[in-house]
Design a protein around this motif. Sequence first.
Motif, PDB file in Angstrom:
ATOM      1  N   ASN A  26       0.451  -1.421  -0.203  1.00 18.50           N
ATOM      2  CA  ASN A  26      -0.128   0.480   0.212  1.00 18.50           C
ATOM      3  C   ASN A  26       0.497   1.221  -0.209  1.00 18.50           C
ATOM      4  N   PHE A  27       2.435   1.132   0.512  1.00 13.58           N
ATOM      5  CA  PHE A  27       2.765   2.616   0.792  1.00 13.58           C
ATOM      6  C   PHE A  27       3.956   2.425  -0.135  1.00 13.58           C
ATOM      7  N   GLY A  28       4.737   1.461  -0.236  1.00 13.39           N
ATOM      8  CA  GLY A  28       5.492   1.752  -1.395  1.00 13.39           C
ATOM      9  C   GLY A  28       6.666   0.726  -1.046  1.00 13.39           C
ATOM     10  N   TRP A  29       7.970   1.284  -1.240  1.00 10.72           N
ATOM     11  CA  TRP A  29       9.522   0.447  -1.223  1.00 10.72           C
ATOM     12  C   TRP A  29       9.302   1.293   0.083  1.00 10.72           C
ATOM     13  N   GLY A  30       9.038   1.759   1.013  1.00  9.56           N
ATOM     14  CA  GLY A  30       9.669   2.849   2.336  1.00  9.56           C
ATOM     15  C   GLY A  30      10.183   1.675   3.561  1.00  9.56           C
TER      16      GLY A  30
ATOM     17  N   PRO B 255       2.891   8.884   3.617  1.00  8.92           N
ATOM     18  CA  PRO B 255       2.982   8.921   1.908  1.00  8.92           C
ATOM     19  C   PRO B 255       1.701   8.663   2.203  1.00  8.92           C
ATOM     20  N   ALA B 256       0.647   9.365   0.723  1.00 15.35           N
ATOM     21  CA  ALA B 256      -0.563   8.774   0.243  1.00 15.35           C
ATOM     22  C   ALA B 256      -0.836   6.832  -0.613  1.00 15.35           C
ATOM     23  N   PRO B 257      -1.941   6.467   0.211  1.00 16.88           N
ATOM     24  CA  PRO B 257      -1.527   4.991  -0.226  1.00 16.88           C
ATOM     25  C   PRO B 257      -2.131   4.930  -1.351  1.00 16.88           C
ATOM     26  N   TYR B 258      -1.797   3.774  -2.654  1.00 18.70           N
ATOM     27  CA  TYR B 258      -1.526   3.600  -4.158  1.00 18.70           C
ATOM     28  C   TYR B 258      -2.926   4.157  -4.371  1.00 18.70           C
ATOM     29  N   LEU B 259      -3.453   3.093  -3.327  1.00 20.49           N
ATOM     30  CA  LEU B 259      -4.573   2.940  -3.615  1.00 20.49           C
ATOM     31  C   LEU B 259      -6.079   4.861  -4.054  1.00 20.49           C
ATOM     32  N   ILE B 260      -5.892   5.333  -3.363  1.00 22.06           N
ATOM     33  CA  ILE B 260      -6.280   6.875  -3.617  1.00 22.06           C
ATOM     34  C   ILE B 260      -5.280   8.318  -4.064  1.00 22.06           C
TER      35      ILE B 260
ATOM     36  N   LEU C 139      21.327  12.583  -0.598  1.00 21.76           N
ATOM     37  CA  LEU C 139      22.202  12.680  -1.715  1.00 21.76           C
ATOM     38  C   LEU C 139      22.847  11.999  -3.367  1.00 21.76           C
ATOM     39  N   LEU C 140      21.599  11.206  -3.043  1.00 24.52           N
ATOM     40  CA  LEU C 140      21.729   9.649  -4.318  1.00 24.52           C
ATOM     41  C   LEU C 140      20.834  10.459  -5.138  1.00 24.52           C
ATOM     42  N   ALA C 141      19.855  11.622  -4.703  1.00 19.71           N
ATOM     43  CA  ALA C 141      19.297  12.022  -5.784  1.00 19.71           C
ATOM     44  C   ALA C 141      20.212  13.692  -6.897  1.00 19.71           C
ATOM     45  N   GLY C 142      21.525  13.564  -5.922  1.00 15.45           N
ATOM     46  CA  GLY C 142      22.202  14.539  -5.935  1.00 15.45           C
ATOM     47  C   GLY C 142      21.963  16.122  -6.280  1.00 15.45           C
ATOM     48  N   GLY C 143      20.618  16.276  -5.542  1.00 12.37           N
ATOM     49  CA  GLY C 143      20.265  17.805  -5.320  1.00 12.37           C
ATOM     50  C   GLY C 143      19.726  18.090  -5.555  1.00 12.37           C
ATOM     51  N   ASP C 144      19.081  16.918  -6.437  1.00 12.60           N
ATOM     52  CA  ASP C 144      17.264  17.631  -6.929  1.00 12.60           C
ATOM     53  C   ASP C 144      16.276  16.558  -5.889  1.00 12.60           C
ATOM     54  N   ALA C 145      15.936  16.877  -5.098  1.00 11.45           N
ATOM     55  CA  ALA C 145      15.552  16.685  -4.404  1.00 11.45           C
ATOM     56  C   ALA C 145      13.884  15.834  -4.756  1.00 11.45           C
ATOM     57  N   ILE C 146      13.541  14.655  -4.371  1.00 13.74           N
ATOM     58  CA  ILE C 146      12.471  14.347  -4.614  1.00 13.74           C
ATOM     59  C   ILE C 146      11.309  14.333  -3.684  1.00 13.74           C
ATOM     60  N   ASP C 147      10.004  14.724  -3.652  1.00 11.30           N
ATOM     61  CA  ASP C 147       9.148  15.328  -3.045  1.00 11.30           C
ATOM     62  C   ASP C 147       7.974  13.676  -3.354  1.00 11.30           C
ATOM     63  N   ALA C 148       7.549  12.754  -2.204  1.00 13.68           N
ATOM     64  CA  ALA C 148       6.771  12.411  -1.965  1.00 13.68           C
ATOM     65  C   ALA C 148       5.514  12.589  -1.508  1.00 13.68           C
ATOM     66  N   TYR C 149       4.947  12.566  -2.462  1.00 11.37           N
ATOM     67  CA  TYR C 149       3.296  12.679  -1.950  1.00 11.37           C
ATOM     68  C   TYR C 149       2.862  12.023  -0.589  1.00 11.37           C
ATOM     69  N   THR C 150       1.989  13.051   0.105  1.00 13.49           N
ATOM     70  CA  THR C 150       1.938  12.394   0.950  1.00 13.49           C
ATOM     71  C   THR C 150       0.072  13.071   1.248  1.00 13.49           C
ATOM     72  N   ALA C 151      -0.710  12.156   2.720  1.00 14.64           N
ATOM     73  CA  ALA C 151      -2.204  11.782   2.427  1.00 14.64           C
ATOM     74  C   ALA C 151      -2.206  12.252   3.886  1.00 14.64           C
ATOM     75  N   ALA C 152      -3.594  12.582   4.342  1.00 12.33           N
ATOM     76  CA  ALA C 152      -3.726  12.125   5.708  1.00 12.33           C
ATOM     77  C   ALA C 152      -4.323  11.944   6.200  1.00 12.33           C
ATOM     78  N   THR C 153      -3.698  10.618   7.687  1.00  5.54           N
ATOM     79  CA  THR C 153      -4.520   9.004   7.655  1.00  5.54           C
ATOM     80  C   THR C 153      -5.376   9.501   8.371  1.00  5.54           C
TER      81      THR C 153
END
Lengths: 354, 741
Positions: free
Chosen positions: A36-40, A141-146, A166-180
Amino acid sequence: MLNVTSPHAHDGLSTADVMKLVLVATVPGFVALTWNFGWGTAINIVLAVATALACESAAVALRKRPVMFYLKDYSAAVTAVLLGLALPPLAPWWITVVGTAFGIIVAKHLYGGLGFNPFNPAMVGYVVLLISFPVQMTAWPAPYLIMPEGITPPGLWESLQIVFPLLAGGDAIDAYTAATPLDVFKHNTGLLAEQLYGAEPVFAAGELAGVSWEWVNLGFLAGGCFLLYRGVFTWHAPVSMLVALALMAAIFYDGGSSTSKGSPLLHLLSGATMLGAFFIVTDPVTSASSNRGRVIYGALIGVLTFIIRSWGSYPDAVAFAVLLMNFAAPLIDNYTLPRTYGREKSRRATEKQE
Amino acid sequence: MRQTWEMPGGVHPPENKTQSLQYCIGTLPLPERLVIPLDQHTGAPAKLIVSVNDRVLKGQMLAKPSEAVSASVHAPTSGVITAIDDQPVPHPSGMTSRCITLKPDGKDTWSERQKIDNYRDASPAELLEIIRNAGIVGMGGAGFPTAVKLQPRNPIDTLIINATECEPYITADDILIQERPEEIVEGIQILTHILGNPEQVLIGIEDNKPKAFEALEPLLAGTNIELVDFHTRYPSGGEKQLIFILTGKEVPSDGLPADIGIVCQNIGTAHAVFRAVAQGIPLISRITTVVGEALATSRNYELLIGTPISYALQHNGFNESDCARLVMGGPMMGFTLQDPDVPVIKTTNCILAPSHAEAPRQPPAQACIRCGMCAEACPASLLPQQLFWYAQSQNYERLEAHSLFDCIECGACSYVCPSNIPLVQYYRAAKGEIRKLQAEHLKSDRARERFEYQKRRKEKAEAEKAAKREARRKAAEQAKARAASGAETAAPKQAGAADDLIKAAMARAAQRQSKPEEQIERQQRALASAEERVARAQQKLADAEASGTDQQIDQARAGLADTRHRLSEANRKLSELQAAEQSQSITEKINASPKALLEKKIAAITQRMATAEDKIAGTEDPAVKQALRDGLAKQQRKLEEVRQQLAESTDAAPVDKDGAEDAAAQAIARAREKAAAMADMSEEQKLRETVNSLKGRLQKAEQRLADAEQNGSEHIDALRSGAEKLRDKLAEAAAKLEEHS
């Protein structure tokens, strides 16, 4: 001839076996989380276990004990896995490392290591993080289903980049979060429960108590039932916690009014309820000893969880409730000795001679 | 189907009971020697009644019960007693104990056996005597004397026969029931008869012994004995546990089964009772399971008490290198044997020789994670994890509050402990420590009580003294006041009154002081009792040296030294008193004027004459009368003589008083010196001294007599009789001396 005392026979189960069973029992919950929430969560667990083993080795070595002997009891791994499961997926790497290190070094080894820690190390680590880094700790993070249309959930590489910027080399990736679901109820102002269920996607897409979360909790429930079946712990603490929580929810459900604190089902299958009931409350080291004591211990955790969820400033409260009751466990022990054979009633641990 | 109750806790280890049930009960050929310990039971060791080189017959009593809780020991076969000494015995400590070594003669000749054909004709007291004389003890393991257990302090309504045999591996009871059920049933009936036919008689058996159940059940038709089976779970065979399973009652924590009207006996004990009563066979053999993977064959044997365990092992193909440990009893509660040559005793229900694979070494203990599996397994509903915690921290108060002493040491907690902690070992150690502390506590309590009592006594004496002082002070004040008020009017009278007061006080003091003879007599009594005390102290020391601890010996020694000191004190005082008296009589004699002496003599003669007259009046015999009259006449003449002397002496000059006093002082000093010397002398020395001085005196007396004869003195008679007396005394003293040396 070998000169030893009885008994000369021993049951097969060892402490390492017990710990391994606990690890196995986390699998359904872990699968549900990952689904439901991925590899995290997987990244959390790997990080936490590595940190835990390193800290455990260092602490044991500093205490001049055989390192492998202690690593082989798997207790550090269990602490790490439980903390990894509890942390928000895709939390920054240092969150996991700091929480785990604090749990192992401060909450466990400073008190004397396995068996001597008054507080559950995983929960100590969790609470330290929650208080110190509330922003990172409340970003689920938001559940995949929604997921909104057009947003693809992060893959393993993206997930790693989110965790290790650091792995992103400075291009910070944002996760999509949602309220529980618990967040939603906490911040509800003026809507009836029914309206809330219709309006919020986290409820609308769910079957029982909120999308994804219900499955995660059912996963942990399944794992808990397995452990119960294997006799790793008794039913007393988890069942009484769940019953107390459900009872409190039933009392304050208020027919689903705008001031409702949520249905019993919502409370049972949301947040860390099942993880807490079967993997944290059952931690034998920090809970009450007797079955009677464990009933009281579990029930009070259930009540405290509900109170903090409903009227406190945090949406979930299992960790706080557990730590508070860890304090109370020795006191409960003093007054809940079982009635032993041949005695009319149970005694008190504080009973004095003469 | 009878209701049974569920025992809390318990475990179900692998039963391992089939290995030893392949064969029937076997016997072994007579071993070369049998070693029979005197202490095979709970209670005092038996008291030896045979000695080395005695020939004994099979079944003959070798040692009798020494106390109420004790059991006799019998010869398992006929033969010669070759030794009575300390040898290793089966005991967890590996200690040695007094044993009788019997060399069998191979004839196996029975001594006279007394059987009772119908036990119903015998009284319970008679049967109990038979059981006691047969040396029967509980065959389940504890070895408590059966006769004692069969005389409960309360009325009994339930007799429970324990056929549970819940320990893995052991099948001794199982096979005994299978092969000798009739004997067992009769044994149980004898027990019921002794206990006054309790309302219910229950045999408790686990459901893993179907063959035994089938063998026993048909025989119980028509009796009030009930066979109850329940599911197999260790430790259902513990006495307390079995009682709960069968009756739902619990034996009070500090009580006995008899307190709730129950007596529990092992089924093997019932069989032994049958043999003793119906066949006249004392307890000289028992069924023992010899089992384990380190043996080629596992089997039950009827082994003679005293058979070396190594002997039984050898007969079963013992592979010592494959044996992990040698255990007497089962794997749950048995203890390891350090020496395989120790004998089979009355409580040896199993000899377990497991292989290394069967009984691997315990891995090192890990930390207790308080998982609570031990609490789930505990049949007494204790919290073993808490007991362990407090045992480790030596918190004895908490241990007692957690009912440590309700632990039956069944080992279920250790069995399930995932951290391999030897929990039972911790509990045993803690129990021992607590018992030791309690003993010390009791001792210090007593010492404190003694001290306080002594303090109170001293305070009381002090208070009494103070009160007396106060009273005297007041009396003196009053007297002073009276004196002051009366001084003006009657000063002379007052002085006279004060004089009177002093005289009265002196008279009282004189009265209080007892006469010298009384003092001597008292001192002589004190001396006698001191001598007695010395003898007692010597006896005590001898006892202590024979059997006591170092501490006791030291105490006895100190006691003896103390009494000896008192004896010498008493001796010294007596000598002093005697010397004082002697010196007084010397002073009197010297001080007395010849006149006084003569007067005394007159008084004595008058007295003698009076008695003689009385006698003359009292007797009928004319010859005696005549003799008495002659005597009287003689006395009369003497009296005249003395009167004459008296009359003469009144005119004579007074004696030189100063000289006499000097002489008296010298004599007193001499007497004192002598007494002091005597006090330090032994009895023999004293006698020798006496003889020497008598010899000297006799010599002087004879010298004086010879002088008198030459001078024709009128005192010849008196001198002669004086010398005569001295001679007698000397002879007497010499005889005493002879006797002494």
